[in-house]
Design an enzyme around this catalytic site. Structure first.
Site, mmCIF file in Angstrom:
data_model
loop_
_atom_site.group_PDB
_atom_site.id
_atom_site.type_symbol
_atom_site.label_atom_id
_atom_site.label_comp_id
_atom_site.label_asym_id
_atom_site.label_seq_id
_atom_site.Cartn_x
_atom_site.Cartn_y
_atom_site.Cartn_z
ATOM 1 N N CYS A 1 -2.224 -45.741 -20.181
ATOM 2 C CA CYS A 1 -1.392 -44.777 -20.901
ATOM 3 C C CYS A 1 -0.283 -44.250 -19.986
ATOM 4 C CB CYS A 1 -2.257 -43.656 -21.477
ATOM 5 S SG CYS A 1 -1.455 -42.710 -22.795
ATOM 6 N N HIS B 1 -6.072 -47.083 -24.537
ATOM 7 C CA HIS B 1 -7.188 -46.625 -23.695
ATOM 8 C C HIS B 1 -8.373 -47.579 -23.844
ATOM 9 C CE1 HIS B 1 -5.753 -42.542 -22.492
ATOM 10 N NE2 HIS B 1 -4.993 -42.699 -23.574
ATOM 11 N N GLU C 1 -10.939 -47.900 -22.118
ATOM 12 C CA GLU C 1 -12.233 -47.305 -21.737
ATOM 13 C C GLU C 1 -13.035 -46.822 -22.931
ATOM 14 O OE1 GLU C 1 -9.230 -43.830 -21.263
ATOM 15 O OE2 GLU C 1 -9.265 -46.015 -21.120
#
Length: 604
Positions: free
Chosen positions: A398, A525, A527
């Site tokens: 990001c 993102h 994750e």
């Protein structure tokens, strides 16, 4: 539908979220379908506008919901995809009731906490519990509900009253209450003290809820005489009193519950003993044992803004752990406060500056996570420059991707004032700009949120190979700014490659530096979609590159192919550094400390 409610007592930060997730894992291993709901008693509509220092990271769901980090634990442990409605807040409930009142739905009645708020809570739970979250048709068998906070909190009272009514409504055999409480050990006498739990249960019963099972947090297993005492004073069968003592990593918790036959106690209360099978946690157990014995290390420097509270990057830490276990490595995260890398720190605190740069230069890989605001931006730019120039594996997420683009424009294109309009609205070379559809007046829920599709423009790139040579990938987003499409050709002519874009082709999603061993930036993102046993492709790429195994992974055709033989011996640990000094991590991920987001962790 069967319901399991998890409440907490005595103190916050005992690990209710991981306990609720582990109960879900155990029930799922018994052959049941499980969904989850998290109740947060705060007045915010969602977690989107809350500071990471206040409440840890904001977890983003596929539907764009900005929710409590515990929903991340639910998704990771249970391999499910939740919705924004799976996170209930006081703000959402009151907003829905007030909207109904304005429309005249209450037919002129006086709108009150009881029955209107409490009814709204119960209706919300029943509605959301029926939403399938595991990719299958039809509702789940069991809904695990976690009530945030501690019994006795003023803001929780409407929810406790509603849940008391709810347990009566659904009736015996359909509702199981598990109370997580603390049994402290006084260092002076070394004795396990039951009084705090006794008082907590007494308060719970006084509010209309009676626990079926006690899950007692302690540094060691409960002694039999302590169990007997708790059973006598709390009116809970001794076999329903579980010990949640300190373990090497949180993956042990489902196994700990299984060993104490928690599934049998829950299934008995829910009248499901004839339905549930013996829990099969073979794969989970193998992964847990492997994680405990890893010894070859990989060091990742995390250059961030919120280094005082690692809950702010909980999903990033989890994703690093998943990838490191797959790569046979014990993870060491070296936290570097971005501001400590800046010239200002060199003048004001040279020792801190030196220590920060030593940590950065001693790492096998560098990760710059997402964030907002201009504090520490220059330090992140320095970190990206160091990684690019010294061929150190780098992953920017990001803001981390935007930082990498800004640094490239400054250093390679010679645009000294290249910047983001977030940090310098008047820059003559805006590499990163505010998205046209964004709102500059309202903060909550106005970003580009949720799952969006990214198409690979370059088939022969590292990112595409890590994703299994896919033509596109769906990942979760949370941002207001984007790379300026008008500068893309200039950047690409200088050597940067935007290998992934959105469906329009004008929004940059993935950037790579082809001449670098592993220099990747992503606007999304990754994750948020990393699970144990299913590590995020790009995190696996970072760890593999840091270990010197990237080519092996790329030749395998898909990041997950490493998992077949990739689990070896290693235990995750975190070294958190701020201002040159080591501090304790307060998250519940790698060094096994759980927190409610305020930094007061309890080892689990």
């Amino acid at each position: 539908m069967k319901y399991v409610l998890v409440t907490g007592g005595v103190v916050s930060g005992l690990g209710k979220g991981v306990t609720a997730s582990s109960i879900g894992v155990l029930l799922k291993a018994c052959g049941l379908r499980v969904t989850s709901i998290k109740i947060d008693p705060y007045l915010n509509t969602d977690a989107g506008t809350m500071s990471p220092f206040e409440h840890g990271e904001v977890f983003v769901l596929d539907d764009g919901g900005e929710v409590d980090l515990d929903l991340g634990n639910y998704e990771r442990f249970l391999d499910i995809k939740l919705t924004r409605d799976n996170n209930i807040t006081t703000g959402k409930i009151y907003q829905s009731v007030i909207d109904k009142e304005r429309k005249g739905d209450y037919l002129g009645k006086t709108v009150q906490v009881v029955p209107h708020i409490t009814d709204a809570i119960q209706e919300w739970i029943e509605r959301v519990a029926m939403i399938p979250v595991d990719g299958k048709e039809g509702p789940a068998d069991v809904c695990v509900i976690e009530l945030g906070g501690v019994i006795g909190d003023i803001e929780s009272m409407p929810f406790i009253e509603a849940l008391g009514q709810f347990s009566y409504r659904v009736g015996p055999g359909n509702f199981c209450l598990i109370h997580v409480s603390l049994v402290p050990v006084l260092s002076v006498v070394g004795e396990q003290k039951t009084k705090p739990t006794q008082h907590s249960v007494r308060g719970l019963r006084g509010l209309g809820l009676t626990p079926n099972i006690l899950a007692c947090r302690s540094t060691k297993a409960l002694e039999e005489n302590v169990k007997t005492k708790l059973s006598q004073f709390c009116h809970v069968p001794a076999e329903n009193i579980l010990t949640l003592y300190d373990v090497p990593n949180i993956w042990h918790i489902p196994l700990l519950l299984k060993d104490q036959k928690a599934h049998e106690a829950i299934l008995k209360v829910l009248n499901l003993k004839c339905v549930g099978r013996k829990p099969d946690l073979g794969e989970w157990k193998a992964r847990t044992k492997i994680c405990d014995v890893l010894h070859d290390t990989v060091k990742i420097a995390m250059v961030g803004k919120y280094t005082g509270l690692s809950d702010a990057y909980l999903s990033v830490l989890k994703a690093l752990l998943h990838a490191s276990v797959a790569c046979h490595r014990k993870l060491i995260v070296e936290w570097v406060a971005a501001g400590d890398l800046e010239d200002y720190t060199a003048k004001e605190a040279p020792d801190v500056y030196k220590a920060a740069w030593e940590l950065l230069k001693g790492a096998d890989g560098i990760l710059v996570p997402g964030g907002f605001g201009d504090r520490g931006v220059q330090g992140k730019i320095f970190a990206a420059k160091y990684a690019r120039e010294n061929k150190v594996p780098f992953l920017g997420i990001c803001l981390g991707m935007q930082i990498a683009v800004i640094e490239f424009a400054r250093s390679v294109l010679g645009l000294c004032d290249a910047n983001s309009t977030e940090f310098d609205p008047k820059t003559s070379n805006p590499c990163v700009i505010f998205m046209p559809e964004g709102s500059k007046t309202h903060m909550g829920g106005t970003m580009r949120l949720g799952s969006r599709r990214t198409y690979f423009e370059v088939a022969d790139c590292k990112s595409a190979k890590l994703y299994g040579n896919a033509s596109y990938v769906d990942e979760r987003h949370r941002h207001r700014y984007e790379v300026n499409p008008d500068m893309v050709s200039q950047l690409e002519n200088a050597g940067l490659s935007f290998v992934g874009r959105d469906e329009s082709g004008r929004r940059m999603e993935i950037v790579e530096l082809p001449s670098h061993p592993y220099f990747v930036g992503v606007q999304f993102h990754p994750e948020f979609k990393s699970w144990p046993g299913k590590p995020s492709a790009l995190f696996l790429g970072l760890i593999a590159a840091a270990c010197g195994h990237l080519e092996t992974v790329l030749k395998g055709g898909h990041a997950s192919s490493l998992l077949t033989n990739g689990l070896s011996n290693g235990k995750a640990s975190v070294k958190v550094h701020q201002n040159g000094n080591a501090i304790k991590s307060s998250n519940g991920s790698l060094n096994v400390v759980y927190s409610n987001g305020n930094g007061n962790g309890v080892h689990y």
